[in-house]
Design an enzyme around this catalytic site. Structure first.
Site, PDB file in Angstrom:
ATOM      1  N   SER A  14       0.873  -1.173   0.000  1.00  0.00           N
ATOM      2  CA  SER A  14       0.000   0.000   0.000  1.00  0.00           C
ATOM      3  C   SER A  14       0.909   1.221   0.000  1.00  0.00           C
ATOM      4  CB  SER A  14      -0.934  -0.001   1.217  1.00  0.00           C
ATOM      5  OG  SER A  14      -0.201  -0.129   2.426  1.00  0.00           O
TER       6      SER A  14
ATOM      7  N   ASP B  72      -1.087  15.235  15.837  1.00  0.00           N
ATOM      8  CA  ASP B  72      -0.135  16.068  16.583  1.00  0.00           C
ATOM      9  C   ASP B  72      -0.646  17.488  16.682  1.00  0.00           C
ATOM     10  OD1 ASP B  72       1.733  13.967  16.851  1.00  0.00           O
ATOM     11  OD2 ASP B  72       2.447  14.326  14.814  1.00  0.00           O
TER      12      ASP B  72
ATOM     13  N   PHE C  53      13.740  14.717  11.389  1.00  0.00           N
ATOM     14  CA  PHE C  53      12.399  14.209  11.673  1.00  0.00           C
ATOM     15  C   PHE C  53      12.453  13.021  12.621  1.00  0.00           C
ATOM     16  CE2 PHE C  53       8.504  11.798  10.719  1.00  0.00           C
ATOM     17  CZ  PHE C  53       7.567  12.798  10.976  1.00  0.00           C
TER      18      PHE C  53
ATOM     19  N   HIS D 126       3.794  -1.100   3.767  1.00  0.00           N
ATOM     20  CA  HIS D 126       3.163   0.195   3.524  1.00  0.00           C
ATOM     21  C   HIS D 126       4.279   1.205   3.248  1.00  0.00           C
ATOM     22  CE1 HIS D 126      -0.013   3.224   3.800  1.00  0.00           C
ATOM     23  NE2 HIS D 126       0.779   3.953   4.561  1.00  0.00           N
TER      24      HIS D 126
ATOM     25  N   GLU E 240       1.349   5.595   0.724  1.00  0.00           N
ATOM     26  CA  GLU E 240       0.835   6.802   1.376  1.00  0.00           C
ATOM     27  C   GLU E 240       1.240   8.035   0.584  1.00  0.00           C
ATOM     28  OE1 GLU E 240       0.952   7.482   5.791  1.00  0.00           O
ATOM     29  OE2 GLU E 240       2.282   9.133   5.202  1.00  0.00           O
TER      30      GLU E 240
END
Length: 302
Positions: free
Chosen positions: A24, A118, A227, A277, A26
């Site tokens: 999958s 967040d 990050f 994913h 994103e």
């Protein structure tokens, strides 16, 4: 042959001998016309790989709500892909969230990625929105009352950075499952053992739904370092060494990134993982190349 190189060759061969994994992808909603063009180029290139679904993220503080909805709607109407809309608890009451969910169901969206979300940058620690769903487990429960959505939730192999402990974080995941979640998708990671140990602990805690590893092909190592420091993902020393000196060499960096991701997927495949994913960052090149190596090809006879 060098033993390390031989191990990689055997790993890849064994991976390709079996059935290709399910995948999958994103995406995130675009902010500009240029970013929108880039997104749809990526969607068009990855669609022939027949992913199980594609998810569209939801910005911090609900900042991309309308753009997320528009992107999901276009994917649903203009492609053969199954879109999953991200929803977070940020900035809306439970009633408003229920209305958004009903709107998605009426549109034909059957899959939601339910997250706590967040707080907006600079707003301090997360606080539940007045009258809203406080946590992802509450959101999952509410969504199941609206309709029989397929619901994916987040999982954190290295523990959510705001969790008081790994045990408390696992309890949180268990509540999401108990309230109706059908799949967990992990935060990205680079140490395969961390993921496998997490899955083992989850199973011991009574969590039996699929825990799909989130794979992040590295496009910018410096951004990754920044990050990762915020989200609590560790970066192995060997990986830092691989990308050292490549800040101004994007072509070599792409090759290294593909090798790292393929090795990670091969290692997971040998451990029995059959679903991934990919966090595409709206780029198709790396994800498409990795999928090709893993044996995922366009079905021209479909």
């Amino acid at each position: 042959m060098n033993q390390s190189l031989a191990r990689h060759v055997i790993s890849l061969k064994e991976t390709l001998d079996g059935k290709p994994p399910r995948v999958s992808f994103e995406f995130f909603p675009p902010k500009t016309p240029e970013m929108e063009e880039k997104l749809w180029q990526s969607v068009s290139r990855l669609e022939p790989l027949s992913p199980q679904f594609v998810s569209v993220t939801y910005g911090a503080g609900g900042s991309t709500r309308e753009r997320t909805h528009a992107t999901v709607k276009r994917i649903l109407q203009e492609t053969g892909l199954k879109p999953a809309a991200h929803l977070t608890c940020i900035g809306v009451t439970a009633q408003e969230m229920d209305d958004i969910a009903r709107g998605y169901w009426e549109l034909g969206v059957r899959h939601i990625v339910a997250l706590r979300g967040d707080a907006p940058e600079g707003s301090g620690a997360y606080q539940p929105y007045p009258g809203g769903y406080a946590y992802a487990s509450d959101l999952v429960k509410g969504l199941k009352k609206i309709a029989d959505f397929e619901i994916s939730v987040g999982a954190y192999p290295e523990t959510h950075p705001e969790a008081v402990s790994a045990e408390a974080d696992m309890d949180s995941l268990k509540r999401k499952i108990d309230n109706g979640a059908t799949r967990a998708i992990t935060q990205y990671f680079f140490d395969t053992n961390i993921y496998l140990e997490f899955v083992e602990k989850a199973q011991k805690a009574g969590i039996n739904i699929p825990i799909v590893p989130g794979i992040l092909p590295v496009t910018n190592f410096k951004q990754l370092q920044n990050f990762s420091a915020k989200c609590g993902t560790s970066i192995p020393d060997w990986m830092s060494h691989l990308f050292d000196g490549l800040d101004n060499d994007p072509q070599t960096r792409q090759l290294v990134a593909a090798i790292v991701a393929v090795e990670q997927c091969c290692s997971l495949r040998q451990a029995g993982v059959d679903e991934f994913h990919f966090y595409t960052l709206n780029r198709s090149d790396l994800t498409q190349a990795i999928c090709h190596i893993l044996g995922i090809r366009e079905n021209k006879h479909a």
